[in-house]
Design an enzyme around this catalytic site. Structure first.
Site, PDB file in Angstrom:
ATOM      1  N   LYS A   1      -1.263 -45.948 -16.232  1.00  0.00           N
ATOM      2  CA  LYS A   1      -2.625 -46.028 -15.685  1.00  0.00           C
ATOM      3  C   LYS A   1      -3.048 -47.476 -15.441  1.00  0.00           C
ATOM      4  O   LYS A   1      -3.043 -48.281 -16.368  1.00  0.00           O
ATOM      5  CB  LYS A   1      -3.600 -45.359 -16.657  1.00  0.00           C
ATOM      6  CG  LYS A   1      -3.319 -43.881 -16.870  1.00  0.00           C
ATOM      7  CD  LYS A   1      -4.173 -43.279 -17.971  1.00  0.00           C
ATOM      8  CE  LYS A   1      -3.751 -41.851 -18.244  1.00  0.00           C
ATOM      9  NZ  LYS A   1      -4.377 -41.253 -19.433  1.00  0.00           N
TER      10      LYS A   1
ATOM     11  N   GLU B   1     -14.997 -35.893 -14.737  1.00  0.00           N
ATOM     12  CA  GLU B   1     -14.950 -34.475 -15.139  1.00  0.00           C
ATOM     13  C   GLU B   1     -15.161 -33.586 -13.899  1.00  0.00           C
ATOM     14  O   GLU B   1     -16.224 -33.648 -13.252  1.00  0.00           O
ATOM     15  CB  GLU B   1     -15.974 -34.123 -16.223  1.00  0.00           C
ATOM     16  CG  GLU B   1     -15.548 -34.568 -17.611  1.00  0.00           C
ATOM     17  CD  GLU B   1     -14.280 -33.833 -18.104  1.00  0.00           C
ATOM     18  OE1 GLU B   1     -14.193 -32.600 -18.001  1.00  0.00           O
ATOM     19  OE2 GLU B   1     -13.371 -34.527 -18.579  1.00  0.00           O
ATOM     20  N   SER B   2     -14.173 -32.748 -13.633  1.00  0.00           N
ATOM     21  CA  SER B   2     -14.202 -31.976 -12.380  1.00  0.00           C
ATOM     22  C   SER B   2     -15.427 -31.069 -12.278  1.00  0.00           C
ATOM     23  O   SER B   2     -16.001 -30.926 -11.194  1.00  0.00           O
ATOM     24  CB  SER B   2     -12.922 -31.155 -12.237  1.00  0.00           C
ATOM     25  OG  SER B   2     -12.811 -30.217 -13.283  1.00  0.00           O
TER      26      SER B   2
ATOM     27  N   CYS C   1      -2.596 -32.656  -9.714  1.00  0.00           N
ATOM     28  CA  CYS C   1      -3.678 -32.289 -10.641  1.00  0.00           C
ATOM     29  C   CYS C   1      -4.530 -31.127 -10.107  1.00  0.00           C
ATOM     30  O   CYS C   1      -5.167 -31.231  -9.053  1.00  0.00           O
ATOM     31  CB  CYS C   1      -4.568 -33.502 -10.905  1.00  0.00           C
ATOM     32  SG  CYS C   1      -5.937 -33.104 -12.016  1.00  0.00           S
TER      33      CYS C   1
HETATM   34  N1  LIG Z   1     -11.589 -31.687 -18.229  1.00  0.00           N
HETATM   35  C1  LIG Z   1     -11.007 -32.525 -17.209  1.00  0.00           C
HETATM   36  C2  LIG Z   1      -9.506 -32.339 -17.223  1.00  0.00           C
HETATM   37  C3  LIG Z   1      -8.809 -33.285 -16.257  1.00  0.00           C
HETATM   38  C4  LIG Z   1      -7.334 -33.478 -16.627  1.00  0.00           C
HETATM   39  O1  LIG Z   1      -6.823 -32.976 -17.633  1.00  0.00           O
HETATM   40  N2  LIG Z   1      -6.646 -34.272 -15.783  1.00  0.00           N
HETATM   41  C5  LIG Z   1      -5.263 -34.574 -16.058  1.00  0.00           C
HETATM   42  C6  LIG Z   1      -4.413 -34.475 -14.807  1.00  0.00           C
HETATM   43  S1  LIG Z   1      -4.422 -32.863 -14.141  1.00  0.00           S
HETATM   44  C7  LIG Z   1      -5.152 -36.017 -16.513  1.00  0.00           C
HETATM   45  O2  LIG Z   1      -5.770 -36.891 -15.961  1.00  0.00           O
HETATM   46  N3  LIG Z   1      -4.316 -36.267 -17.515  1.00  0.00           N
HETATM   47  C8  LIG Z   1      -4.039 -37.607 -17.948  1.00  0.00           C
HETATM   48  C9  LIG Z   1      -4.233 -37.791 -19.404  1.00  0.00           C
HETATM   49  O3  LIG Z   1      -4.790 -36.887 -20.058  1.00  0.00           O
HETATM   50  O4  LIG Z   1      -3.822 -38.838 -19.900  1.00  0.00           O
HETATM   51  C10 LIG Z   1     -11.610 -32.189 -15.841  1.00  0.00           C
HETATM   52  O5  LIG Z   1     -12.006 -31.023 -15.655  1.00  0.00           O
HETATM   53  O6  LIG Z   1     -11.700 -33.081 -14.981  1.00  0.00           O
END
Ligand SMILES: N[C@@H](CCC(=O)N[C@@H](CS)C(=O)NCC(=O)O)C(=O)O
Length: 239
Positions: free
Chosen positions: A39, A64-65, A12
């Site tokens: 999950k 949220e990052s 990720c």
């Molecule tokens: N806007 C979020 C995006 C985080 C994101 O898309 N993470 C992905 C992995 S890189 C995720 O967890 N995807 C799983 C899903 O959407 O089910 C952030 O900035 O934290």
């Protein structure tokens, strides 16, 4: 400070932002990887959007990052954002741009056929041209000599291409000397190196190959196969 746990996924790019900031600030943390294809309930309990990263601060989940980055900026020195509010706002704007670039990379590796792959590479190339226009000549980082949060956002963007460039030349880099120099500089930074494990290239290649998409089909080709063999050996040595 309460003990920190970074709930993560090995590939990720958003997790990498947080891991890079934690390393830059010298904060010890535990990394806990989660299977996003399956999950577990404990993860859904701390991640309302079902996404990584989540930073557990004691028993308080921060998700949220970008929010995690801001929390670390608020609580742990050194500050990586600029002091001046307008410059800081500009950095946050380019963090958001970094998320759009990550979306463009997702679109690239999901492109169903060669025509779509080329079109999406063109979109991405346009983003890199926009970056080229704002980078300072001869400066190692986005903010000149200072490593900033924007660097932590773009290091994982560029890392994708350590693998993708071995699969296909999409013409993304020619004529963009400042972007290329920035990419090289970030790849050397210890916090960036440490944000993934040694198996990352093999995992990313496996992930791409597992997709029914133009890039995944190309990843069956010889250059990628060679890289996979060498990184598999490397990864096996580390496990
Ligand atoms: N806007 C979020 C995006 C985080 C994101 O898309 N993470 C992905 C992995 S890189 C995720 O967890 N995807 C799983 C899903 O959407 O089910 C952030 O900035 O934290």
């Amino acid at each position: 400070m309460s003990p920190l746990v970074l709930v993560s996924h090995a590939l990720c790019p958003y997790v990498q932002r947080a891991a890079i900031l934690l390393a830059e600030k010298g904060v010890p943390f535990e990394r806990r990887d989660v299977d996003l294809a399956n999950k577990p309930q404990w993860f859904l309990d701390v991640s309302p959007l079902g996404k990584t990263p989540v930073l557990l601060v004691g028993d308080v989940p921060v998700f949220e990052s970008a929010v995690i980055c801001e929390y670390l900026e608020d609580t742990v020195l050194p500050r990586l954002h600029p002091e001046d509010p307008l410059r800081r706002a500009r950095h946050r704007s380019w963090m958001e741009f970094g998320s759009a670039v990550l979306a463009a990379i997702g679109a690239l590796y999901s492109a169903a056929d060669e025509a779509a792959l080329r079109a999406r590479a063109g979109d991405l190339r346009g983003r890199f041209e926009q970056l080229e226009a704002v980078l300072e000549e001869g400066a190692p980082y986005f903010d000149g000599d200072r490593f900033s949060v924007v660097d932590a956002v773009f290091a994982p963007v560029f890392r994708y291409f350590d693998v993708i460039d071995t699969i296909v030349d999409l013409g993304l880099w020619h004529g963009l000397p400042k972007v290329r120099a920035w990419r090289r500089q970030l790849a050397r930074r210890p916090s960036v190196v440490a944000a993934v494990d040694a198996a990352y290239p093999r995992r990313l290649l496996d992930f791409l190959r597992g997709r029914d998409a133009a890039l995944g089909r190309r990843a069956q080709g010889s250059a990628a196969a060679r890289m996979n063999r060498s990184t598999s050996r490397c990864a096996a040595g580390d496990m």
